[in-house]
Design an enzyme around this catalytic site. Structure first.
Site: not given
Length: 154
Positions: A46-47
């Site tokens: 996600g990051c």
């Protein structure tokens, strides 16, 4: 956990970047508004998506007078790897003691797969040149974070 809101004065901070150099928010605000985005951990799926999209929209954000800065609890060495691996074109800051995360109210209880723990909440702040929160972004998906920010600036 009390998160900063629009209109709040931002606590000024200085943190090491991905190269171990000290970067201060006060210096960044001299030339532009700053989008400070907090994220849990460098090089996680996600990051990574969130960072890549901000990388790809950096010029558009700069045209609107916005500098992007990412903050996580990672050490500068890990941030350097992340920057290199994903060819990131903005500053990442290491908040290893979570002091800045606490000051912004983004460190606190989280739940993941039934487990409770303390961690970073994925929240971004647009900080105006006068050092106040112009906008808080707390409702977005990692893949559309950049669009939410650009729409708010339009």
């Amino acid at each position: 956990m009390k998160t900063l809101q629009a209109g709040d004065k931002v606590p000024m901070f200085t943190l090491p970047d991905q190269n171990g150099e000290a970067v201060s928010l006060a210096d960044l605000l001299k030339s532009a508004q700053v989008l400070v985005y907090f994220y849990p951990k460098a090089m996680t799926p996600g990051c990574t998506v969130q960072a890549q999209n901000l990388r790809d929209k950096r010029d558009e954000l700069a045209e609107k007078g916005v500098t992007v800065v990412g903050i996580s609890p990672d050490a500068p060495k890990r941030l350097a790897k992340f920057t290199e691996r994903d060819e990131l074109n903005f500053t990442l800051l290491a908040d290893e003691q979570n002091e800045v995360a606490n000051a912004f109210g983004v460190w606190g209880p989280k739940k993941f797969m039934g487990r409770e723990y303390d961690g970073i909440h994925r929240i971004s702040f647009l900080i105006s040149k006068d050092g106040k929160v112009a906008k808080v972004f707390d409702k977005f998906k990692t893949k559309d974070h950049h669009e939410v920010v650009l729409n708010a600036l339009a």
